[in-house]
Design an enzyme around this catalytic site. Structure first.
Site, PDB file in Angstrom:
ATOM      1  CE1 TYR A 158      -6.842  -6.036   0.664  1.00 17.22           C
ATOM      2  CE2 TYR A 158      -4.928  -6.765   1.910  1.00 17.22           C
ATOM      3  CZ  TYR A 158      -5.629  -6.697   0.713  1.00 17.22           C
ATOM      4  OH  TYR A 158      -5.114  -7.287  -0.414  1.00 17.22           O
ATOM      5  CE  LYS A 182      -8.543  -9.335  -0.077  1.00 15.06           C
ATOM      6  NZ  LYS A 182      -8.996  -9.821  -1.391  1.00 15.06           N
ATOM      7  CG  PHE A 205      10.076   3.394  -4.336  1.00 15.90           C
ATOM      8  CD1 PHE A 205       9.448   4.299  -3.482  1.00 15.90           C
ATOM      9  CD2 PHE A 205      10.859   2.379  -3.762  1.00 15.90           C
ATOM     10  CE1 PHE A 205       9.593   4.194  -2.093  1.00 15.90           C
ATOM     11  CE2 PHE A 205      11.009   2.273  -2.378  1.00 15.90           C
ATOM     12  CZ  PHE A 205      10.368   3.175  -1.548  1.00 15.90           C
ATOM     13  NE  ARG A 249       5.414  -5.438   2.771  1.00 15.43           N
ATOM     14  CZ  ARG A 249       5.721  -5.030   4.007  1.00 15.43           C
ATOM     15  NH1 ARG A 249       6.828  -5.469   4.590  1.00 15.43           N
ATOM     16  NH2 ARG A 249       4.924  -4.209   4.641  1.00 15.43           N
ATOM     17  CG  ASP A 273       4.801  -1.066   6.943  1.00 12.26           C
ATOM     18  OD1 ASP A 273       4.146  -0.370   6.162  1.00 12.26           O
ATOM     19  OD2 ASP A 273       5.763  -1.780   6.597  1.00 12.26           O
TER      20      ASP A 273
END
Ligand code: NAD
Ligand code: UDP
Ligand code: UDP
Length: 316
Positions: A147, A151, A193, A213, A275
């Protein structure tokens, strides 16, 4: 005077693409939604199918496409880590071959073309918040690379077509966006969530929940994309679009539990590889060049998203 255009939206059946189609049709533009329905669904555009301004074309952008238009929004690409890692080679092909085809199309028909790039081009950033001038810290061979690097390569292609063929390009670096029509199982944090809270099942925090985030409500994001598309030719980007209010993932979980009144308990799961630990856009460029900044606060956007998922789960 506001001139109506013919606009191609690739990925128009997806979360962001379908809201963008709504906005453009509402503004009186003719919209051709091009999508292979990989992660998006016709359900997202069902309400548009009878509109004479709207047309759906099932097509995979890794193959050439010959149509006529004034503007192209290239939104096609799975965006959630679970989806884009499901078939990583197809993810890269969509970003790279897809970009080449859409740029070739834009070149032939002399259309403006906007690329939905991403904050993932910054990788796991050492600079915080992230300005457009930061080159990023991306693992080229990890699980997220299909990804991120796809990109990044697409951005390179956009700027090379701009330099070599004088194409009118617009590159938006989109930060985490949420809202109605996110896929309930696509694995992104807000949809996960909310669905977990509404089902009273455990809320899964990956890692210790201290990673951050910054979440933008979809209506704000679409507004930024449209402003960028109609901005003057010299504004090529890359330009960050996102909400600079930063939250930890633990705070997001607590907010969603409070807003849904759920009895769900938080459980901690392993953190996925690579992450990013923190992410927050520097949006001064968008404020200056597009007179744009997000208007919807997190709590209001979450309420609207919760009510969407509530209806969706009831109808199931
Ligand atoms: P999404 O998965 O809901 O939508 C993507 C759409 O593209 C889907 O409808 C899918 O079927 C379609 N698609 C995928 N591969 C295709 C192909 N080869 N040919 C034609 N269509 C194809 O994701 P989204 O959240 O709406 O993201 C839209 C775009 O915005 C993506 O390019 C994504 O990378 C970018 N983006 C999104 C976010 C976010 O937070 N939502 C953040 C950064 C960037
Ligand atoms: N292309 C397309 N639609 C068009 C024009 C081009 O899908 O209307 C594709 C075509 O497959 C081509 C790619 O875009 O391979 C790149 O086009 P470009 O003109 O830049 O390069 P070339 O045709 O020389 O490969
Ligand atoms: N995340 C989480 N629980 C979930 C889904 C995601 O804790 O059920 C975390 C994930 O590890 C990441 C953050 O939430 O740190 C945002 O994840 P998402 O997949 O939404 O977006 P991205 O990582 O691409 O920013």
């Amino acid at each position: 005077m506001h001139l109506n255009k013919r606009v191609v939206v690739t990925g128009g059946c997806g979360f962001l693409g379908s809201h963008l189609c709504d906005r453009l049709v509402n503004q009186g533009h003719e919209v051709i939604c091009v999508d292979n329905c990989f992660t998006g669904t016709k359900q997202n555009i069902r309400h548009l199918l009878d509109d004479p301004l709207f047309e759906f074309l099932r097509h995979d952008i890794t193959f050439p496409l010959y149509i006529e238009a004034d503007q192209i929004y290239n939104m096609a690409c799975p965006a959630s880590p679970i989806q884009y890692q499901h078939d990583p080679v197809q993810t890269i092909k969509t970003s790279v071959h897809g970009a080449i085809n859409m740029l070739g199309l834009a070149k032939r028909i002399n259309a403006r073309i906007l690329q939905a790039s991403t904050s993932e081009v910054y990788g796991d950033p050492e600079v915080h918040p992230q300005p457009e001038s930061y080159w990023g810290r991306v693992n080229p061979i990890g699980l997220r690379s299909c990804y991120d690097e796809g990109k990044r390569c697409a951005e390179t292609l956009f700027f090379d077509y701009h330099r070599q063929h004088s194409l009118k390009i617009k590159v938006a670096r989109i930060f985490n966006t949420y809202g109605p029509r996110m896929h309930p199982n696509d694995g992104r944090v807000v949809s996960n969530f909310i669905v977990q809270a509404l089902k009273e099942s455990p809320i899964t925090i990956y890692g210790d929940g201290r990673q951050s985030r910054s979440f933008c409500f979809v209506d704000d994001l679409v507004d930024g994309l449209v402003r960028l598309m109609i901005s003057s030719d010299e504004i090529t980007g890359p330009i960050n679009l996102g909400n600079p209010t930063e939250f930890s993932i633990l705070q997001i979980a607590e907010k969603i539990i409070a807003l849904t009144g759920s009895k769900s308990k938080i459980v901690f799961k392993p953190l996925p590889l690579d992450d990013p630990r923190q992410r927050k856009p520097d949006i001064s460029l968008a404020q200056k060049k597009l007179q744009w900044e997000p208007a919807v606060p997190l709590e209001e956007g979450l309420k609207r998203t919760i009510s969407y998922f509530d209806q969706l789960l009831l109808s199931e």
